[in-house]
Design a protein around this motif. Sequence first.
Motif, PDB file in Angstrom:
ATOM      1  N   PHE A  94       0.832  -1.191   0.000  1.00 51.52           N
ATOM      2  CA  PHE A  94       0.000   0.000   0.000  1.00 51.52           C
ATOM      3  C   PHE A  94       0.875   1.252   0.000  1.00 51.52           C
ATOM      4  N   LEU A  95       0.295   2.356  -0.433  1.00 50.74           N
ATOM      5  CA  LEU A  95       1.008   3.622  -0.534  1.00 50.74           C
ATOM      6  C   LEU A  95       1.730   3.949   0.774  1.00 50.74           C
ATOM      7  N   GLY A  96       3.056   4.145   0.701  1.00 53.13           N
ATOM      8  CA  GLY A  96       3.831   4.506   1.880  1.00 53.13           C
ATOM      9  C   GLY A  96       4.278   3.334   2.721  1.00 53.13           C
ATOM     10  N   ALA A  97       4.156   2.110   2.211  1.00 52.54           N
ATOM     11  CA  ALA A  97       4.523   0.938   3.014  1.00 52.54           C
ATOM     12  C   ALA A  97       6.026   0.781   3.174  1.00 52.54           C
ATOM     13  N   GLY A  98       6.803   1.273   2.215  1.00 50.44           N
ATOM     14  CA  GLY A  98       8.257   1.128   2.280  1.00 50.44           C
ATOM     15  C   GLY A  98       8.821   0.201   1.214  1.00 50.44           C
ATOM     16  N   LYS A  99       8.192   0.190   0.033  1.00 53.15           N
ATOM     17  CA  LYS A  99       8.633  -0.711  -1.037  1.00 53.15           C
ATOM     18  C   LYS A  99      10.039  -0.367  -1.539  1.00 53.15           C
ATOM     19  N   THR A 100      10.363   0.931  -1.586  1.00 51.49           N
ATOM     20  CA  THR A 100      11.669   1.329  -2.115  1.00 51.49           C
ATOM     21  C   THR A 100      12.802   0.729  -1.297  1.00 51.49           C
ATOM     22  N   THR A 101      12.667   0.698   0.017  1.00 55.02           N
ATOM     23  CA  THR A 101      13.688   0.116   0.879  1.00 55.02           C
ATOM     24  C   THR A 101      13.865  -1.367   0.578  1.00 55.02           C
ATOM     25  N   VAL A 102      12.766  -2.077   0.424  1.00 51.84           N
ATOM     26  CA  VAL A 102      12.835  -3.506   0.133  1.00 51.84           C
ATOM     27  C   VAL A 102      13.469  -3.744  -1.233  1.00 51.84           C
ATOM     28  N   ILE A 103      13.103  -2.938  -2.225  1.00 54.01           N
ATOM     29  CA  ILE A 103      13.681  -3.105  -3.558  1.00 54.01           C
ATOM     30  C   ILE A 103      15.179  -2.834  -3.526  1.00 54.01           C
ATOM     31  N   ASN A 104      15.611  -1.837  -2.768  1.00 54.29           N
ATOM     32  CA  ASN A 104      17.042  -1.590  -2.635  1.00 54.29           C
ATOM     33  C   ASN A 104      17.761  -2.800  -2.050  1.00 54.29           C
ATOM     34  N   GLN A 105      17.128  -3.474  -1.086  1.00 50.73           N
ATOM     35  CA  GLN A 105      17.723  -4.681  -0.522  1.00 50.73           C
ATOM     36  C   GLN A 105      17.860  -5.765  -1.579  1.00 50.73           C
ATOM     37  N   LEU A 106      16.838  -5.920  -2.396  1.00 50.67           N
ATOM     38  CA  LEU A 106      16.895  -6.922  -3.456  1.00 50.67           C
ATOM     39  C   LEU A 106      17.973  -6.578  -4.474  1.00 50.67           C
ATOM     40  N   LEU A 107      18.058  -5.301  -4.857  1.00 52.03           N
ATOM     41  CA  LEU A 107      19.061  -4.888  -5.837  1.00 52.03           C
ATOM     42  C   LEU A 107      20.474  -5.072  -5.309  1.00 52.03           C
ATOM     43  N   SER A 108      20.640  -4.943  -3.991  1.00 52.06           N
ATOM     44  CA  SER A 108      21.975  -5.096  -3.411  1.00 52.06           C
ATOM     45  C   SER A 108      22.510  -6.513  -3.556  1.00 52.06           C
ATOM     46  N   SER A 109      21.621  -7.462  -3.859  1.00 56.28           N
ATOM     47  CA  SER A 109      22.057  -8.855  -4.002  1.00 56.28           C
ATOM     48  C   SER A 109      22.436  -9.203  -5.435  1.00 56.28           C
TER      49      SER A 109
END
Length: 402
Positions: A20-35
Amino acid sequence: MALTTSTMIQNIPCTLVTGFLGAGKTTVINQLLSSKPADERWALLINEFGRIGIDGALLASAQENNVDTGSIAIREVSGGCICCTSQLPLQIAITRLLSDHRPQRLIIEPTGLAHPRELIQQLSAPHWQTALNMQAVITVLSGGQWQQQKYRSHDGFQAHVRDADVLVINRYMQLSENERQALQEWITRLNPDVTTIWTESEPHTVDDRSNKITALNTASSMLIAQLTKPSHTISRQRSADKSQPNDETRISLQPLIRQPLTGLMSNQSIENNESHDDIASDTELPYRYHEQQQDMLLGGWRLPAHYVFNADGLQEWLLKLPNWQRIKGMVHTSDGWLKINFTPDSLTITTTSAHIDSRLEVILQTDNDLPIDNVRSTISLSKDDWQAYDQQLMALVLEDRL
């Protein structure tokens, strides 16, 4: 020209990251990209609800996140929800990413007001089954949002949980033990098969199918492991589709017709809801749009890079906007270039490198005390209101560094 997958790479692992809007998806995607392995090419498709195009820039740079972003192709589809407008914008965006960049992995982030079931249905269509190998659907849930009745009773908020394979819970540290247990029970009622990952300081996951706590890996490693786990949600959807009569139609690709773009002082709203990527990329600056979608009021500005804004004054002005639900931006200020990413339970400002222009976008909820679906424009901003916002924003310009 008919849309086909014959010239595309086949069987590309694809992960859908919802929330949902504002849940924090960008942080999670950054974690995935870091792998991402250094020798692999990945692609990221971001669907922005607004029209300015900011979310891609909010992702961490290579220096900030130690990610080789040169081998990550990022494409933004702005101006509406790819799941609820038509299938064409989604198909165009995926087709271009796969054919132009030939990635070895694709991550899709729909807008926070998306309808996960509709997007899952689209990605379950036969013409994607050979091109995309759908991995676990990862959904991000904010514990702070769930704590508020208006969210947890809202069908759109619940919909993200119902259609998840994996639920990543963040911003929950303020919850008491009783509230965390209530949250877990609420999740289980909505989706008894989901695997739950608690982020932040707790290094364990909860698998609801066994009700056992697994402490073998950290939350981060468990999150990254989802990139290679198949999606049971999408498998069920594909099975359901096969049981229905076959009425597949081919979709023809037509040239995208761009809407006329208006200047900052012309003060025209954009009425229709077509999704166009980079919609404001070639307009004359300064530029502002405003519109209403799904009982949300949206407004955004693109401004010349040589405008330098009062950093403290800008933050104060943004936080005083009525019933804001999300504020994001990349702005040249007296404190340098700043990335702004505000949600009601998280205010983040970080420094960044210089950009070709400043961008701001705000999403205002029509009423903070009622579920979104039951509201009918409690807040209604007129042309004069938006013009006043233009003037207030321009008053924060300290200097014009031409």
